[in-house]
Design an enzyme around this catalytic site. Structure first.
Site, short mmCIF file in Angstrom:
data_model
loop_
_atom_site.label_atom_id
_atom_site.label_comp_id
_atom_site.label_asym_id
_atom_site.label_seq_id
_atom_site.Cartn_x
_atom_site.Cartn_y
_atom_site.Cartn_z
N CYS B 131 0.81 -1.23 0.00
CA CYS B 131 0.00 0.00 0.00
C CYS B 131 0.85 1.28 0.00
O CYS B 131 0.55 2.23 -0.72
CB CYS B 131 -0.94 0.01 1.19
SG CYS B 131 -0.16 -0.46 2.75
N HIS B 257 -2.40 6.61 3.62
CA HIS B 257 -0.96 6.56 3.89
C HIS B 257 -0.29 7.74 3.19
O HIS B 257 -0.58 8.01 2.03
CB HIS B 257 -0.35 5.27 3.35
CG HIS B 257 -0.65 4.06 4.15
ND1 HIS B 257 -1.46 4.07 5.26
CD2 HIS B 257 -0.23 2.77 4.00
CE1 HIS B 257 -1.53 2.83 5.75
NE2 HIS B 257 -0.80 2.03 5.01
#
EC number: 1.2.1.11
Lengths: 351, 351
Positions: B131, B257
Site C-alpha cells: 500500500c 498513507h
C-alpha cells in the site's frame, strides 16, 4: 553570603512560560528575585514558583529595573520590540522566539553543544533554538563530532502544542467531535464536515489527519519551519554549507516533536558505533530495541528532559549514511528547558 | 453475445475485501459470475455486489472450479497456500499479500506503470504492490521517466487501517478513552495508562502518538515494511540498484498513507517542470498551493482513487533533488483498486 542574580520571565502564562515556571521550581535554584511578566490580558494572575505565590506583572520597561536576566517566551514581534528594552535596562535577554536567531551578533545556543557561545553576545541577547531543531540536534551533534556531518534529509512529526495552548484546545475539541464515528475515516471530506470551520491555528483539521505544513510560506514553496531547521542547524553546528532538506508535518499529538533523520557523514559509520556515541551524549536517551517495542515516541518523551533516539540503522546503500528517529518534548528541551539552561549558564557567570 | 470471465474474491469480508466489493459495484462491469470467498468464520455472510446479494462461501479448492480470475486479499500464509491451488483449478491468481511479490516468476504490477507485465506470469500468479509503495510510486515513476531516478529517502505516515479492521477499532477505542483530558498529553506515560493494555495489532498506543514501527523486525534493525518499500520500488521500476532509505511510522489516522519523499535524479530538475509532469500523469492528482492550504492530506485522499501529490520543492543544495509529499488511500489504490485494475487487465485479455 552570596547574592543571586535576579530573573524576569516574560510570557510566563503561555504554553512555554507555564512549563518554565514548573522548571524554576524543580531545578536547582540559582536565582534571587524572580518576576513573572505577561501581556495586560494575563497581568494580575497568580502563579506558584519555588513554592512562593507570585503576581504576574504587565509588560512595561519598568519591570526590567534591577533584572539581571530576562527570559522571553513571547511572539516574534513582541520579542523583537522588548528584548532590546530589557537590555537597555541592564538585563541580558534570553529569547526563545525567531526574532534574533539568525542575527550575526546574537549567539544561537544549545547548552549541550555550544555553551561557550553564551559569552559572545555583542547585543546582550542570546537566542534559544527552534523546538524541532533542538530535539534533533542534541543527537546529531555528537554523531557529527565522531563522523563529520555532510547532509541531512529530515521529515518531522510535530505536535499541536508547538502552536501554543490554542493548538492543544483545537485538537482536543476536534477529537471530541469525531471520536466514535468510524465512517468519518472512510470518505473524503467526512472529517472536515465533522470538525467544522474552527481550525484554530492550523490550515486544516488536525483530528485523524496529518498536515504537511508548519509556519509561513517562503520562497519556492518552502515553509518557514523547514527553513528554520536548515538555517539553525547550520548555525549551531558551525557548518554554513551543510546540505539540509526538510519536510515539516503536523500530527495529532499533544506534545512531543519527532523527526525521521537520514544523515550522511564524511566517513563510514556503523549502527552500534553510533549507539555507543549516543549512550554517552549529554541530553540524549537511547531507546533502540524494536524487538521489545522500544523506540522513541511522544507519549514517552513528553514531560522529560532528554531527546529520545532510536531506530538507528546504517543505510543499505551507503556505508556513510545513518537513518534514525528522534523525539523530544517541544515545550521542555524544545523551548523552556533550553532557555532555562542558557539562563543558568548566565547565572553562573553573573554570580 | 460475449461471455464475461468469472471472478472469485478471496477475503471478501476483510478491510480490503469490503472495499473491493464496493469497487466491483461502482466500476465498469467486466465480470460474469462473481463469487465471494472467506474463512469459515465469515462464510454464510451476505454481501451486495453489483446490486445483487451474494452469500460468502467458505474457502475450499472447489470454490475455484470454473473461476477465471481469483483475487486474494488475505494474510500472507493463506495466500501462499491457496493462490497456487486456485491456479491448479485453472484460475489466474491476483494476490495482494507479500507472499509472491519478490518471486522472480511473479510480476509485481501497478497498472499505471507496468501493465504489460501482467502477461508475463509463468506461475499463473500476479502480485499487487504494498500500500505505501503504490501510493508513492505512481508519482515517482513519471518523474523517473523524465529525470532518471537515482536515490530515494522516504519517511512514511501510515494509517491504522493498514493493519485491517482491528487497527481501526483499536484507534477509535483508544481515542474514546483519552479524549477530553488535556493532562494526558503533558506527562510521560499518561496516555499509556489511559489506553490500558489493549494495544490491538500495534506495539504501542496509537492515540495521541506516533509509532516509528510497522511490520516485523528484519536484519540490522530494519522493519519488513521499510524493506518492502525498497525492494518493491526497485522491482516495479526495474532499477535493481536504486538507493532507497525508508523510515516507516504509524500515525493516528484511520485511512490514508502519506510519504515525505526526497528524490535525487540523474539530471537537474525544477519544481514547475515536475508539476507539469505530474499534471499529466495517470493516477495522480496535483494539490500544490500552500498559500491556499492545498496540500495532500489523508482526510481528503481517503475514499478517492488517485495519489495526491504536493509540497513540491527543489532542494536548496542539490539541483538534481526534489522534495514532495504524497498521500493515497491505502485500502483503495493501495490495495483493492490496484488489485481490481490488474484483474480488469486480465478480464480484457480473457474476454
Amino acid at each position: 553570603m552570596t547574592t543571586l542574580p535576579s530573573l524576569a520571565v516574560v510570557g510566563a502564562t503561555g504554553a512555554v512560560g507555564t512549563v518554565l515556571c514548573d522548571l524554576l521550581s524543580s531545578r536547582r535554584n540559582v536565582w534571587g528575585d524572580v518576576r513573572l511578566v505577561a501581556s495586560r490580558r494575563s497581568a494580575g494572575r497568580r502563579c506558584v514558583v519555588r513554592g512562593e505565590e507570585l503576581t504576574v506583572q504587565e509588560l512595561s520597561p519598568g519591570v526590567f529595573d534591577g533584572v539581571d536576566v530576562a527570559m522571553f517566551d513571547v511572539p516574534d514581534e513582541v520579542a523583537a520590540d522588548w528584548a532590546p528594552i530589557a537590555v537597555k535596562h541592564g538585563a541580558v535577554a534570553v529569547d526563545n522566539s525567531t526574532a534574533f536567531r539568525l542575527d550575526r551578533d546574537v549567539p544561537l545556543v544549545v547548552p549541550e553543544i555550544n555553551p561557550e557561545q553564551v559569552r559572545n553576545r555583542p547585543r546582550g541577547i542570546i537566542a534559544s533554538a527552534n523546538c524541532t531543531t533542538v530535539a534533533m540536534i542534541v543527537a546529531i551533534a555528537p554523531l557529527h563530532y565522531e563522523y563529520g556531518l555532510r547532509e541531512l534529509v529530515l521529515a518531522s512529526y510535530q505536535s499541536v502544542s508547538g502552536t501554543g495552548k490554542a493548538g492543544v484546545d483545537t485538537l482536543l475539541d476536534q477529537l471530541g467531535r469525531v471520536t466514535g464515528d468510524r465512517d468519518l475515516g472512510s470518505r473524503s471530506g467526512n472529517v472536515r464536515r465533522a470538525v467544522g470551520d474552527d481550525l484554530g491555528p492550523f490550515p486544516a483539521p488536525m483530528a485523524l489527519n496529518v498536515v504537511p505544513w508548519a509556519g509561513g510560506l517562503r520562497d519556492a514553496g518552502w515553509s518557514s519551519e523547514e527553513l528554520k531547521l536548515r538555517n539553525e542547524t547550520r548555525k549551531i553546528l558551525g557548518l554554513p554549507d551543510l546540505k539540509v532538506s526538510a519536510t515539516c508535518v503536523r500530527v495529532p499529538v499533544i506534545t512531543g516533536h519527532s523527526v525521521a533523520v537520514h544523515a550522511v557523514f564524511g566517513t563510514e559509520v556503523d549502527a552500534e558505533g553510533a549507539r555507543e556515541v549516543l549512550r554517552g551524549a549529554p541530553g540524549v536517551i537511547l531507546v533502540d530495541d524494536p524487538a521489545n517495542a522500544e523506540f522513541p515516541m511522544p507519549i514517552d518523551a513528553v514531560g522529560t528532559d532528554p531527546s529520545w533516539v532510536g531506530r538507528i540503522r546504517r543505510s543499505l546503500d551507503d556505508p556513510r549514511a545513518l537513518d534514525f528517529f528522534v523525539t523530544g518534548d517541544n515545550l521542555r528541551k524544545g523551548a523552556a528547558l533550553n532557555t532555562a539552561q542558557i539562563a543558568e549558564l548566565l547565572a553562573e557567570e553573573l554570580s
